[in-house]
Design an enzyme around this catalytic site. Structure first.
Site, PDB file in Angstrom:
ATOM      1  CB  CYS A  98       6.080   3.789   6.659  1.00 41.16           C
ATOM      2  SG  CYS A  98       4.570   2.844   6.633  1.00 41.16           S
TER       3      CYS A  98
ATOM      4  CE  LYS B 115       4.991   1.084   1.747  1.00 44.15           C
ATOM      5  NZ  LYS B 115       3.771   0.887   2.441  1.00 44.15           N
TER       6      LYS B 115
ATOM      7  CD  GLN C  41      13.525   5.490  13.449  1.00 45.00           C
ATOM      8  OE1 GLN C  41      13.642   6.702  13.457  1.00 45.00           O
ATOM      9  NE2 GLN C  41      13.558   4.778  14.556  1.00 45.00           N
TER      10      GLN C  41
ATOM     11  CD  GLU D 283      -2.630   1.179  -0.059  1.00 48.50           C
ATOM     12  OE1 GLU D 283      -3.344   0.267  -0.450  1.00 48.50           O
ATOM     13  OE2 GLU D 283      -2.426   2.213  -0.733  1.00 48.50           O
TER      14      GLU D 283
END
Ligand code: UDX
Ligand code: UDX
Length: 447
Positions: free
Chosen positions: A276, A220, A278, A161
């Site tokens: 997300c 991603k 880090q 996503e």
């Protein structure tokens, strides 16, 4: 395989909005979102103004779909049993212990999900990785499903996503691309097609990209690393601007007008946060090290180090202004969310900056328009590890901007629009988001 029933495990920031939009655009499908936390399910089934996730436009989509083809349930096993397609959207935090602690992703929830699916399933299923996962996790999931399953066939797809919080609904309605990774076998490609068909109900085909599973998983991590790298690049230059007299906003504009660079993600700030960036970069660093690519690992690690430096530098500016000790100083913290338009405070720069000010002796008054008092106090307890007595003495959570009175200093840590309208009287404002025209200190502007 004809898809009629979908189950999504994990009713969080990703699972909730994503499934709501898929339901909106696919009235022929019945979608059930389940979660191990029954209170969360209760809240999703409760009043629209108190949904567990705040996102502009989300409540409208929930109102249209809930009870028609979108359902929230705590009966996980039944939803798995009935679904032909299962999305796994549980959280994958950084490991806190064991091999890879502080770096690698903790896959225990994903693995537990796979075990549960294996145990329950009595018909073939398409299992989709929605959570961000390290490259080659699909292999591990497949192993669990095949070893522990009841002899049925499982096909694993990766469908990461890319929504950003605060604009989730818009990002889901009009994504730049949808990425679907699947096996190159016949059954793998059939499963990919089944998922493409669902997205094709509202997304142009040329924006639906299909790849192999590993490219999809790695894309991603790479996308998040590249985005975060831009923020760290501009933040590193903000420190140089302050030394030289250049202005970081002018610099961002000048750089961003080069169409090869582009203007997005060049806003200097007190540091990036969110669940997300880090986590995914540390995970990338861990992967590179695992494969012996130490130079590559070090390159990406630097993105996180600059982010830590930026948060620290901002807090230190305030402390230095008061001569190194904040005892007896009253400081207002404006913003606790990791960015505007969300109630999410995971990894927010505010948690770190406020901690440093507090530990230098300050008394803090904290205000955020969307993050609840309970969440703020919970973050403080979990991350600061201070006795609740000291916290009680020196921390007050404000619930409206009108209660903000003159103070020794104000630190703006989230770019909420409403902060532009506040009357600060003679308080020294340290603007960590460059939202004000004028302030005592702004990131990357020589003062
Ligand atoms: C997502 C992604 O899935 C994660 O990989 C990404 O990197 C960050 O975003 P997110 O939706 O933001 O996670 O997480 P969260 O809001 O915490 O939601 C996860 C949900 O899964 C929680 O509601 C949790 O209760 C649920 N959960 C977790 C289960 O239902 N079962 C479990 O075993 C573990
Ligand atoms: C990010 C990715 O954008 C998204 O594609 C992915 O699916 C999840 O991770 P998110 O973390 O929700 O999304 O928000 P994002 O808008 O990317 O912001 C991340 C952090 O960077 C925030 O703290 C934000 O304030 C900061 N940021 C962003 C800056 O400091 N400057 C910028 O120019 C942009």
């Amino acid at each position: 395989m004809e898809i009629k029933n979908i189950c999504c495990i994990g009713a969080g920031y990703v699972g909730g909005p994503t499934m709501a939009v898929i339901a909106l655009k696919n009235p022929q499908l019945k979608i059930t979102i389940v979660d191990a936390n029954p209170d969360k399910i209760k809240a999703w089934n409760g009043p629209l103004e108190n949904l567990p996730v705040y996102e502009p436009g989300l409540a409208d989509v929930i109102q249209t779909t809930r009870g028609k083809n979108l359902f929230f349930s705590d009966d996980i096993d039944n939803a798995i049993l009935k679904a032909e397609m299962i999305f796994m959207s549980v959280n994958t935090p950084t490991k806190t212990e064991g091999e890879g602690a502080g770096m690698a992703s903790d896959l225990r929830y994903i693995e537990a999900c796979a075990r549960n699916i294996a145990k329950i399933a009595t018909t073939d299923k398409i299992v989709i990785e929605k959570s961000t996962l390290p490259v080659r996790t699909a292999e591990k999931i497949k192993e669990i499903l095949d070893l522990e399953g009841n002899g049925v066939h499982f096909e694993i797809l990766s469908n990461p996503e890319f929504l950003a919080e605060g604009t989730a609904i818009q990002d889901l309605l009009e994504p730049d691309r949808v990425l679907i990774g699947g096996d190159e076998t016949e059954s793998g490609q059939e499963s990919v097609s089944a998922l493409v068909d669902i997205y094709a109900n509202w997304i142009p085909k040329d924006k639906i990209l299909t790849t192999n599973v590993w490219s999809s998983e790695l894309s991603k991590l790479a996308a998040n690393a590249m985005l975060a790298q831009r923020v760290s690049s501009i933040n590193s230059l903000s420190a140089l601007c302050e030394k030289t007299g250049a202005n970081i906003d002018e610099l961002s504009k000048a750089i961003g007008m080069d169409h090869r660079i582009g203007s997005h993600f060049l806003k200097a700030s007190v540091g990036f946060g969110g669940s997300c960036f880090q986590k995914d970069i540390l995970n990338l660093v861990y992967l590179c090290k695992y494969y012996g690519l130490d130079e590559v690992a070090e390159y990406w690690h630097q993105v996180v180090k600059i982010n830590d430096y930026q948060k620290d530098r901002f807090a230190q500016k305030i402390i230095d202004h008061f001569g190194g000790d904040l005892t007896g100083k009253r400081i207002v913290i404006l913003g606790w969310a990791f960015k505007a338009n969300t109630n999410d405070s995971r990894e927010s720069a505010a948690i770190y900056v406020a901690e440093k000010l507090f530990k230098a002796g300050a008394t803090l008054e904290i205000y955020d328009p969307m993050v609840s008092k309970e969440s703020i106090l919970d973050d403080i307890q979990v991350y600061w590890k201070c006795s609740s007595e000291i916290v009680k003495d020196r921390i007050r959570i404000l619930n409206k901007t009108s209660s903000i009175k003159e103070s020794d200093a104000v630190a703006i840590l989230t770019e909420w629009n409403e902060f532009k309208k506040i009357e600060f009287y003679k308080s020294k404002v340290f603007d960590g988001r460059n939202v004000l025209e004028e302030s005592f200190y702004s990131i990357g502007k020589n003062k």
